[in-house]
Motif scaffolding. Structure first.
Motif, PDB file in Angstrom:
ATOM      1  N   GLN A  46       4.921   4.042  10.503  1.00 19.06           N
ATOM      2  CA  GLN A  46       5.551   4.700   9.352  1.00 19.06           C
ATOM      3  C   GLN A  46       4.672   5.830   8.812  1.00 19.06           C
ATOM      4  O   GLN A  46       5.157   6.916   8.506  1.00 19.06           O
ATOM      5  N   LEU A  47       3.371   5.563   8.720  1.00 18.14           N
ATOM      6  CA  LEU A  47       2.435   6.578   8.228  1.00 18.14           C
ATOM      7  C   LEU A  47       2.411   7.785   9.162  1.00 18.14           C
ATOM      8  O   LEU A  47       2.392   8.929   8.713  1.00 18.14           O
ATOM      9  N   LEU A  57       2.369  -6.180  11.603  1.00 17.69           N
ATOM     10  CA  LEU A  57       2.535  -5.438  10.355  1.00 17.69           C
ATOM     11  C   LEU A  57       1.679  -4.165  10.379  1.00 17.69           C
ATOM     12  O   LEU A  57       2.138  -3.084   9.991  1.00 17.69           O
ATOM     13  N   THR A  58       0.454  -4.296  10.848  1.00 12.31           N
ATOM     14  CA  THR A  58      -0.441  -3.141  10.946  1.00 12.31           C
ATOM     15  C   THR A  58       0.184  -2.057  11.816  1.00 12.31           C
ATOM     16  O   THR A  58       0.191  -0.874  11.454  1.00 12.31           O
ATOM     17  N   LYS A  59       0.736  -2.458  12.928  1.00 11.40           N
ATOM     18  CA  LYS A  59       1.365  -1.489  13.848  1.00 11.40           C
ATOM     19  C   LYS A  59       2.599  -0.847  13.205  1.00 11.40           C
ATOM     20  O   LYS A  59       2.802   0.372  13.313  1.00 11.40           O
ATOM     21  N   ASP A  60       3.400  -1.654  12.508  1.00  9.68           N
ATOM     22  CA  ASP A  60       4.613  -1.126  11.865  1.00  9.68           C
ATOM     23  C   ASP A  60       4.267  -0.097  10.789  1.00  9.68           C
ATOM     24  O   ASP A  60       4.865   0.984  10.727  1.00  9.68           O
ATOM     25  N   VAL A  61       3.300  -0.440   9.939  1.00 11.67           N
ATOM     26  CA  VAL A  61       2.924   0.465   8.849  1.00 11.67           C
ATOM     27  C   VAL A  61       2.264   1.724   9.416  1.00 11.67           C
ATOM     28  O   VAL A  61       2.517   2.843   8.950  1.00 11.67           O
ATOM     29  N   SER A  62       1.455   1.555  10.457  1.00 14.16           N
ATOM     30  CA  SER A  62       0.829   2.713  11.108  1.00 14.16           C
ATOM     31  C   SER A  62       1.880   3.681  11.640  1.00 14.16           C
ATOM     32  O   SER A  62       1.749   4.902  11.500  1.00 14.16           O
ATOM     33  N   ALA A 118       0.835  -1.204   0.000  1.00 13.47           N
ATOM     34  CA  ALA A 118       0.000   0.000   0.000  1.00 13.47           C
ATOM     35  C   ALA A 118       0.867   1.250   0.000  1.00 13.47           C
ATOM     36  O   ALA A 118       0.545   2.257  -0.631  1.00 13.47           O
ATOM     37  N   LEU A 119       1.981   1.194   0.699  1.00 11.53           N
ATOM     38  CA  LEU A 119       2.879   2.352   0.770  1.00 11.53           C
ATOM     39  C   LEU A 119       3.504   2.659  -0.586  1.00 11.53           C
ATOM     40  O   LEU A 119       3.740   3.814  -0.924  1.00 11.53           O
ATOM     41  N   GLU A 120       3.753   1.605  -1.373  1.00 16.00           N
ATOM     42  CA  GLU A 120       4.327   1.791  -2.708  1.00 16.00           C
ATOM     43  C   GLU A 120       3.408   2.629  -3.597  1.00 16.00           C
ATOM     44  O   GLU A 120       3.816   3.585  -4.226  1.00 16.00           O
TER      45      GLU A 120
END
Length: 260
Positions: free
Chosen positions: A199-200, A192-197, A154-156
């Motif tokens: 980063q966002l 993964l949800t926590k990691d991406v959150s 999603a980040l890509e």
């Protein structure tokens, strides 16, 4: 004043249409006058509001090509308390036909200008690609709301969308801004949800909306009944999350919303 929000992400399956329908219904329950514009040829937002896309005589296609007055196209959804510009597969032809007309990226903006009076929010459900239809939505909009799952792919895709917004701001729509990033299908138990959150949050700060939309079976079921989840099961976690999102957006634009 009217706040026009395009709900966009070129990645499919991230909850654009779910967000469009349920945010429209939730804003309507806060006594705001809302118009939902379906500009996706799949017509999923139209079907999700209980309108048979295959039985329509006038759609967003006619609006974009100036073939009908907006009043002939807008469907009043009395039960849901908001209005709809419906869509179906005819819009696929519109994308090709728009290439032949002048001011092609401004067609939606100019068409909506004739029917904004009385609406406090206009939400535009975009196709899952950065095509001429999505471009029309972004040129018409004040801001872009970006639903996204908390996963690395999603980040890509996000960078391409943000680049498009920045380019449009420089060229045809200087008022365009990011309404916010909305985390959908959110599972707080996932690492993964926590990691991406995180980063966002680090990259986008206040543009990352506080509200998260959880994975929720009632939210997944409601489109098959032609209803927003708030009208299908108002006590579900999905319904409560979209009410919270409506509250967060109204809070950001309180003066705009209360002025209509």
């Amino acid at each position: 004043m009217t706040r026009i929000i395009a709900i966009a992400n070129q990645k499919g399956g991230v909850g654009k249409t779910t967000t469009s329908i349920n945010l429209a219904a939730s804003l309507a329950l806060t006594k705001r006058k809302v118009l939902l514009v379906d500009i996706d040829p799949q017509g999923n937002a139209t079907m999700g509001c209980g309108v048979d896309k295959n039985a329509l005589e006038k759609t967003c296609y006619d609006l974009l090509l100036g073939r009908s007055d907006p009043s002939q196209i807008i469907v009043t959804l009395s039960k849901l308390q908001f209005d709809l510009v419906p869509a179906n597969a005819d819009l696929t032809a519109a994308e090709v036909e728009l290439l032949q007309v002048p001011r092609r990226e401004r067609r939606l903006r100019e068409a909506l200008a004739n029917c904004l009076e009385g609406y406090q929010y206009v939400l535009i459900d975009c196709p899952p690609s950065l095509n001429m239809l999505t471009l029309n939505a972004m040129v018409a909009a004040d801001s872009v709301l970006i639903p996204m799952q908390c996963e690395y792919y999603a980040l890509e895709g996000l960078s391409a969308l943000l680049e498009t917004v920045a380019n449009l701001r420089k060229t045809v729509n200087p008022r365009l801004e990011i309404e916010g990033l909305l985390r959908t299908m959110y599972d707080p138990r996932s690492r993964l949800t926590k990691d991406v959150s995180e980063q966002l949050q680090a990259h986008f700060g206040v543009k990352l909306l506080r509200t998260c939309i959880p994975r929720n079976i009632r939210l997944a079921e409601s489109p098959s009944h032609g209803l927003p989840v708030i009208h299908y099961d108002r006590t579900s976690r999905g319904a409560l999350a979209y009410l919270a999102l409506a509250g967060e957006i109204v809070g950001k634009h309180g003066k705009v919303s209360n002025g209509g």
